[in-house]
Design a protein around this motif. Structure first.
Motif, PDB file in Angstrom:
ATOM      1  N   GLY A   1       4.565   0.248   8.205  1.00  0.00           N
ATOM      2  CA  GLY A   1       5.024   0.917   7.274  1.00  0.00           C
ATOM      3  C   GLY A   1       5.926   1.898   7.199  1.00  0.00           C
ATOM      4  N   PHE A   2       5.768   2.835   8.738  1.00  0.00           N
ATOM      5  CA  PHE A   2       7.241   3.368   9.077  1.00  0.00           C
ATOM      6  C   PHE A   2       8.474   2.883   8.684  1.00  0.00           C
ATOM      7  N   ILE A   3       8.281   1.800  10.360  1.00  0.00           N
ATOM      8  CA  ILE A   3       9.641   0.861   9.648  1.00  0.00           C
ATOM      9  C   ILE A   3      10.309   0.389   8.540  1.00  0.00           C
ATOM     10  N   PHE A   4       9.340   0.116   7.132  1.00  0.00           N
ATOM     11  CA  PHE A   4      10.260   0.176   6.248  1.00  0.00           C
ATOM     12  C   PHE A   4      10.555   1.139   5.223  1.00  0.00           C
ATOM     13  N   ASP A   5       9.339   2.350   5.823  1.00  0.00           N
ATOM     14  CA  ASP A   5      10.773   3.730   4.732  1.00  0.00           C
ATOM     15  C   ASP A   5      11.759   3.614   5.612  1.00  0.00           C
ATOM     16  N   ARG A   6      12.002   2.932   6.731  1.00  0.00           N
ATOM     17  CA  ARG A   6      13.169   3.662   7.431  1.00  0.00           C
ATOM     18  C   ARG A   6      14.171   2.368   7.040  1.00  0.00           C
TER      19      ARG A   6
END
Length: 417
Positions: free
Chosen positions: A372-377
């Protein structure tokens, strides 16, 4: 002993199929539940995935404790307790006023249930009942995870289509109680309780994993074995990638413009692929070298993660990647349960498995929110899938250093000391 008299042994496999299917309900269906939870409470994508992180964190802490307890506990009680906690967790979540409460309930109730019902308990039970056919029994049992991933997502999606999500979770709780009590009723702790030997043999098999001194192996001896760490790293590379993919799959499908029913169908495709892979493991694991199984699994899994890195704009590519990861990654999942009693002895399968789970779940802690973090960034999952492709390549190089046979003299010596 007549072969027909060992029917009760295969009932232990059936009980394990049910309990492991219930653990699939927790992780495999979360991407379905995450959609109404996200709409209700509006957390960020990363925070939404923290529920799975909490399950992994609490399970990691509890695994060594529960694993040691399972080596001497009544496994019927363990299964019943796990089902009760899981049902209570879903009922409590259905009354949650905020997502913070949802997270707390996943940590306090769902996570302990996952540990009590999961592969750790199945490993302890089936390593007592099977020696020569252990790979077959474990492969069939762990296919229960794939079976749960196949059955539960569309079932829960149908419930959510007919009922408000809180009511649907209460119905899920009733289903959990019925299945959990059925599994507990089937469990017999040891073959000796029915006057039997493992595999239905006429006598106790002459196997190194039956070493009675194994129960006295110090923990420092277990964690000092390089193979302990190598198994953990290789298996975690696969399971962390699978968990990150599965828990984000509903959101990935939504991002590509796929409707919820089609998203649930992706989970079912993943489950079917995993189910077939477990049956393949059951068929061949007792006949070929574990190293070959691990290498084949990593090659196919790495191809799957590579395909997923380019799946953002194509449903066909997404299906291909999901099926490759499901099949080849699924072949790695029974490997921990297969190797632990083989290397360390079945009398400590719970303790060693619990310690190994602490390592594995430490990786699983970060996987769902990292996706999720990589997607958000970046607005894409491509980067994280490329990372796991690289990890699969590294793991292939490590496999050759994993010991696959017991060190009986060192075990005896450790016990004597």
């Amino acid at each position: 002993m007549a072969a027909g008299s060992f029917t009760v042994g295969w009932r232990q496999v059936a009980a394990s199929v049910i309990t492991l299917a219930l653990t699939a309900l927790i992780t495999g269906s979360y991407s379905i539940l995450a959609v109404p939870l996200g709409e209700e409470f509006q957390p960020s994508r990363m925070v939404l995935m923290l529920a799975m992180t909490l399950v992994s964190a609490v399970s990691a802490v509890l695994s060594p404790i529960i694993g040691k307890w399972l080596d001497r506990a009544d496994l019927r009680i363990a299964a019943g307790l796990g089902a009760a906690l899981l049902a209570a967790g879903y009922v409590a979540i259905s009354f949650a006023p905020s997502f913070n409460v949802v997270l707390a309930l996943y940590g306090l109730l769902i996570a302990p249930a996952s540990t009590l019902l999961g592969p750790l308990a199945a490993t302890v039970l089936l390593s007592r009942w099977f020696v020569k056919r252990r790979g077959t029994a474990l492969g069939i049992a762990i296919a229960g995870i794939a079976g749960g991933n196949f059955l539960f997502p569309p079932l829960i999606q149908a419930m959510l289509g007919e009922h408000e999500w809180r009511t649907a979770l209460q119905l899920v709780a009733v289903m959990v109680l019925v299945l959990g009590t059925t599994a507990a009723a089937l469990i017999v702790n040891r073959p000796a309780e029915r006057g039997l030997y493992p595999d239905g043999a006429d006598a106790e098999p002459d196997s190194a994993d039956a070493n009675p001194n194994a129960a006295h192996i110090p923990t420092r001896t277990i964690i000092g074995d390089p193979s302990f760490w190598l198994i953990g790293i290789v298996v975690a590379t696969v399971t962390a990638g699978l968990k990150g993919m599965v828990t984000n799959l509903g959101s990935m499908a939504n991002d590509v413009g796929i409707d919820r029913q089609a998203g649930a169908a992706l989970l079912s495709m993943y489950a079917v692929s995993g189910f077939v892979s477990k049956l393949a493991f059951a068929t061949f694991s007792d006949r070929i070298r574990p190293h070959l199984t691990m290498i084949g699994s990593l090659i196919g899994y790495g191809c799957g993660t590579l395909v997923m890195a380019f799946a953002a704009d194509s449903y066909v590519t997404l299906v291909t990647g999901v099926c490759l990861m499901g099949f080849f990654g699924g072949m790695m999942m029974p490997m921990e349960s297969y190797l632990v009693p083989r290397l360390f002895g079945r009398e400590v399968a719970g303790r060693v498995g619990g310690l190994l789970n602490l390592l594995l779940l430490s990786f699983l802690l970060v996987s769902p929110p990292l996706f999720g973090f990589i997607f958000d960034r970046t607005g894409s999952y491509a980067v994280i899938f490329m990372v796991f492709t690289g990890l699969a390549v590294v793991s292939m190089a490590l496999v050759r250093f994993i010991r696959t046979e017991p060190r009986r003299p060192s075990l005896d010596g450790a016990a004597a000391s």
